[in-house]
Design an enzyme around this catalytic site. Structure first.
Site, PDB file in Angstrom:
ATOM      1  N   HIS A 193      36.327 -16.061 -18.036  1.00  0.00           N
ATOM      2  CA  HIS A 193      37.220 -17.328 -17.662  1.00  0.00           C
ATOM      3  C   HIS A 193      38.778 -17.215 -17.666  1.00  0.00           C
ATOM      4  CE1 HIS A 193      34.233 -20.935 -18.864  1.00  0.00           C
ATOM      5  NE2 HIS A 193      33.921 -19.937 -17.963  1.00  0.00           N
TER       6      HIS A 193
ATOM      7  N   TYR B  72      45.320 -19.648 -26.869  1.00  0.00           N
ATOM      8  CA  TYR B  72      43.817 -19.686 -26.327  1.00  0.00           C
ATOM      9  C   TYR B  72      43.143 -18.536 -26.379  1.00  0.00           C
ATOM     10  CZ  TYR B  72      39.973 -22.617 -24.609  1.00  0.00           C
ATOM     11  OH  TYR B  72      38.782 -23.345 -24.664  1.00  0.00           O
TER      12      TYR B  72
ATOM     13  N   PRO C  95      36.176 -26.864 -34.074  1.00  0.00           N
ATOM     14  CA  PRO C  95      35.929 -26.211 -33.069  1.00  0.00           C
ATOM     15  C   PRO C  95      36.751 -26.228 -31.719  1.00  0.00           C
ATOM     16  CG  PRO C  95      34.407 -28.069 -33.329  1.00  0.00           C
ATOM     17  CD  PRO C  95      35.298 -27.958 -34.611  1.00  0.00           C
TER      18      PRO C  95
ATOM     19  N   LYS D 111      38.059 -21.073 -31.971  1.00  0.00           N
ATOM     20  CA  LYS D 111      38.780 -19.898 -32.918  1.00  0.00           C
ATOM     21  C   LYS D 111      37.905 -19.456 -34.170  1.00  0.00           C
ATOM     22  CE  LYS D 111      42.369 -19.757 -30.721  1.00  0.00           C
ATOM     23  NZ  LYS D 111      42.556 -18.674 -29.721  1.00  0.00           N
TER      24      LYS D 111
ATOM     25  N   TYR E 282      38.608 -30.150 -21.302  1.00  0.00           N
ATOM     26  CA  TYR E 282      39.121 -30.935 -22.534  1.00  0.00           C
ATOM     27  C   TYR E 282      39.651 -32.021 -21.975  1.00  0.00           C
ATOM     28  CZ  TYR E 282      38.639 -26.619 -25.563  1.00  0.00           C
ATOM     29  OH  TYR E 282      38.504 -25.533 -26.308  1.00  0.00           O
TER      30      TYR E 282
END
Length: 397
Positions: free
Chosen positions: A75, A387, A295, A299, A204
């Protein structure tokens, strides 16, 4: 009585313990692993599936990334939605080519276990560590039970990679650390479904009904979540109710959510936990034994493997250079990344979860933050850097 002798005795055959063992072997440092659960249980438990750039680099260095490269889904970004408005954060463009991959934690565990056992190394499943003693000396010991028989591992160091409920953290002297905890007022109802993902990258989403996340596991399996109350029960959520809520919360112009048979449902509490000491004498902790993050942001496993990187540096320095400097600095070095991950996980959690009445002051702060992310390349870069995982050299003092 069973007795083993090794340099580093490892409790826990999750990713942290297995990466540590395989990595130490590269430097000819011996280790033995014991694991409370069966091999089938450990390799079958579904956990996170987001692999940071740092973790990919480590697995590549160990020569253990073949299946990750073949089956993992790379990704190069993530989608963020707020009130059905969606933006994209392009990781590679903002971080100099760093990315994430989607590849189940249980698959990494299988790869690491296969590699360890293929070389004839020692891993004892269904073995319970009962106590850790003499860790304040140069000759610590782990007492254990296996098949009704007692045993002892004599070693130079004990590495507790045995999770939040393990014996490692419980053995630390009580007055040697501070504990920090947050329990969020919501949980995640998560599902696995036999349906191709409806998105090429994670989504998200904030919605007035609550948070939703569209994740992936493979080209044919989707992982999705909805925010629920902490007191909620899976039995209250039929398949139809779940899909209806996901369709509502993930809505955006041009987006169509595919539905399919749900084969797993579970509820995950949202919490943060950590202690500020990862070492006492010859006992060291890594992973969930020392810290848990919500979550949001993926991480957990990556942070555990980052701990291991610092542990390997310390053990190599000890055995090859007869130096304890990196061991003495292990806690401080690891805590820099742990606090960074706690902050980022907290940021993502608070940004996208419904925390108060829709339209409230809290909601308007969340919306203002999202609007700023839309407008600011610098803010997008901050999210992208965190991220995909900041490089290890970012934390060198």
């Amino acid at each position: 009585m069973i007795q083993f002798h090794t340099q580093v005795a490892i409790i826990g055959a999750g990713p942290a313990g297995l990466v540590l063992a395989n990595w130490l072997k590269k430097y000819e440092i011996s280790s033995v692993i014991i694991e409370l659960r069966s091999r089938e249980y450990v390799e079958g438990r579904v956990r996170a599936g987001l692999v940071e750039q740092n973790t990919k680099d480590i697995l590549r260095e160990l020569g253990l990334d073949d299946r990750l490269n073949k089956e993992g889904i790379v990704h190069d970004g993530v989608y963020l939605s707020f009130d059905e408005e969606r933006i994209h954060i392009p990781f590679g463009e903002l971080t100099g080519g760093r990315t994430i991959s989607i590849y189940g934690q249980q698959e990494i565990t299988k790869d690491l276990t296969d590699a360890w056992l293929a070389d004839g190394e020692t891993l004892h499943f269904e073995t319970k560590a009962t106590k850790i003693v003499d860790f304040d000396t140069n000759s610590p010991k782990i007492h254990f039970e296996k098949d009704g028989e007692e045993g002892i591992i004599n070693c130079d160091f004990v590495a507790a990679c045995d999770g939040f409920h393990g014996i490692g953290r419980k053995t630390l002297p009580k007055k040697s650390f501070e504990s920090y905890n947050i329990t969020y007022p919501f949980s995640w109802l998560g599902i696995l479904a036999n349906v191709a993902p409806s998105t090429d990258e994670l989504i998200y989403a904030y919605h007035q009904n609550g948070f939703a996340l569209h994740s992936l596991r493979s080209e044919t399996v989707s992982r999705l979540y909805v925010q629920v109350d902490n007191e909620e029960s899976v039995t209250n959520w039929s398949d139809d109710r779940i899909w209806n809520e996901l369709t509502t919360r993930l809505a955006a112009p041009g987006f169509d959510l595919k539905e399919g048979p749900i084969f797993e449902k579970s509820i995950t509490p949202m919490r943060s936990h950590m202690i500020d000491t990862l070492r006492s004498g010859r006992l060291v902790l890594a992973g969930d034994a020392a810290h848990i993050v919500p979550p949001t942001g993926g991480k957990g496993m990556n942070l555990a493997i980052a701990d291991v990187k610092h542990l390997v540096d310390a053990f190599v320095d000890f055995y090859k250079n007869n130096s304890e400097v990196k061991l003495d600095n292990y806690t401080q070095t690891a805590l820099q990344r742990i606090w960074r991950a706690q902050d980022f996980s907290n940021f993502m959690t608070k940004l996208f979860h419904k925390q108060d009445t829709h339209g409230s002051f809290t909601y308007r702060l969340q919306k203002a933050k999202f609007d700023y992310i839309k407008a600011s390349t610098a803010y997008k870069t901050t999210i992208a850097e965190n991220y995909v995982g900041l490089p290890f050299e970012s934390f060198i003092n």
